[in-house]
Design a protein around this motif. Sequence first.
Motif, PDB file in Angstrom:
ATOM      1  N   ARG A  24     -25.040 -25.386   4.567  1.00 17.24           N
ATOM      2  CA  ARG A  24     -24.821 -24.355   3.555  1.00 17.24           C
ATOM      3  C   ARG A  24     -25.272 -24.847   2.180  1.00 17.24           C
ATOM      4  N   ARG A  25     -24.981 -26.097   1.873  1.00 19.30           N
ATOM      5  CA  ARG A  25     -25.416 -26.642   0.592  1.00 19.30           C
ATOM      6  C   ARG A  25     -26.934 -26.720   0.540  1.00 19.30           C
ATOM      7  N   ASP A  30     -32.783 -23.623  -1.480  1.00 19.61           N
ATOM      8  CA  ASP A  30     -33.730 -22.515  -1.316  1.00 19.61           C
ATOM      9  C   ASP A  30     -33.445 -21.409  -2.325  1.00 19.61           C
ATOM     10  N   VAL A  31     -32.164 -21.112  -2.529  1.00 19.18           N
ATOM     11  CA  VAL A  31     -31.794 -20.091  -3.509  1.00 19.18           C
ATOM     12  C   VAL A  31     -32.194 -20.533  -4.912  1.00 19.18           C
ATOM     13  N   GLU A  32     -31.905 -21.781  -5.242  1.00 23.11           N
ATOM     14  CA  GLU A  32     -32.170 -22.301  -6.582  1.00 23.11           C
ATOM     15  C   GLU A  32     -33.634 -22.172  -6.966  1.00 23.11           C
ATOM     16  N   SER A  33     -34.515 -22.339  -5.989  1.00 20.66           N
ATOM     17  CA  SER A  33     -35.949 -22.322  -6.307  1.00 20.66           C
ATOM     18  C   SER A  33     -36.424 -20.961  -6.825  1.00 20.66           C
ATOM     19  N   LEU A  49     -19.134 -22.393  -1.630  1.00 24.12           N
ATOM     20  CA  LEU A  49     -20.068 -23.436  -1.189  1.00 24.12           C
ATOM     21  C   LEU A  49     -21.410 -23.353  -1.906  1.00 24.12           C
ATOM     22  N   ILE A  50     -21.983 -22.158  -1.961  1.00 25.75           N
ATOM     23  CA  ILE A  50     -23.298 -21.999  -2.587  1.00 25.75           C
ATOM     24  C   ILE A  50     -23.179 -22.043  -4.103  1.00 25.75           C
ATOM     25  N   LEU A  54     -24.780 -24.790  -6.802  1.00 24.86           N
ATOM     26  CA  LEU A  54     -25.666 -24.412  -7.906  1.00 24.86           C
ATOM     27  C   LEU A  54     -25.090 -24.877  -9.243  1.00 24.86           C
ATOM     28  N   ARG A  55     -23.800 -24.746  -9.399  1.00 23.93           N
ATOM     29  CA  ARG A  55     -23.187 -25.199 -10.646  1.00 23.93           C
ATOM     30  C   ARG A  55     -23.321 -26.712 -10.804  1.00 23.93           C
ATOM     31  N   GLU A  56     -23.165 -27.453  -9.728  1.00 20.81           N
ATOM     32  CA  GLU A  56     -23.303 -28.911  -9.786  1.00 20.81           C
ATOM     33  C   GLU A  56     -24.679 -29.311 -10.295  1.00 20.81           C
ATOM     34  N   ARG A  57     -25.671 -28.453 -10.041  1.00 23.18           N
ATOM     35  CA  ARG A  57     -27.042 -28.752 -10.478  1.00 23.18           C
ATOM     36  C   ARG A  57     -27.379 -28.082 -11.815  1.00 23.18           C
ATOM     37  N   GLY A  58     -26.337 -27.649 -12.527  1.00 20.22           N
ATOM     38  CA  GLY A  58     -26.522 -27.224 -13.907  1.00 20.22           C
ATOM     39  C   GLY A  58     -26.707 -25.748 -14.165  1.00 20.22           C
TER      40      GLY A  58
END
Length: 253
Positions: A24-25, A30-33, A49-50, A54-58
């Motif tokens: 799931r992570r 894929d979503v972030e891109s 989870l998603i 995304l928040r962890e990556r800013g």
Amino acid sequence: MNPPLPFDTIAPVYDQTRNSLEGRRHLSVDVESWLVAGMTLDVGVGTGLIGGALRERGHPVCGVDISLPMLRRARERLGDSLVCGDACALPFASGVMGNAVFVASLHTIVDVPGAIHEAARVLRPGGRLIATYGDPSIEPVAGPTDDIMETFAPLEELEAFQRPDARAVLDSAAHEAGLTAIHHGTTEKTLRHTAPAWLAQQLEDRTFSVLWHVDEDSWNRVVRPVIRNLRALPDPDRPRLRHHGHYIVVYER
């Protein structure tokens, strides 16, 4: 008093019953891109989870879900940036979101056109709707099929397994909502280890949302034999290696 939603009762064990948290992570990459600048609304945020990844990556993320117990679990990942609400009546003003994402949630919302229209409403011009949809793409490592898929096949004939989030439904709803498709594809596949005995237990416990509304006759006639046959497979506790992917679409306002 309203009866509890099915997700209310499964919230405490939801993460453990979804086979691969890492998978799931991985989906979040894929979503972030496809994200554009601005707030990202995770619709059907579940346990976060998603949105949490995304928040962890800013990325600024807020989440909405109709189940309070699921939101309580999501708070561990997203803090107070959560609201209880219906995907088809989002509690947000129009034109305020940079992105709206649906990851493994549209089929549980059921009213796919309604959810798409609401997501389009809250998007700003140039904003994006990103969604995974349909049945997962599964490729057994050992060949074109495996004994789990062959044993599981009778379930796919049940009405409950006919998903409402087909590509044609999404495309039609998005077009009517003024969105333009800019990508249709498949997420990067991840390796999962699925044991027949584990899957049989998930079916028996009705942890998958498609099973929550299966009538008793169909359960006894179709589902119970599948559970029994999964447990009867050779080495039922031995994981079968399978590559899992998801169909993904990106629309732009």
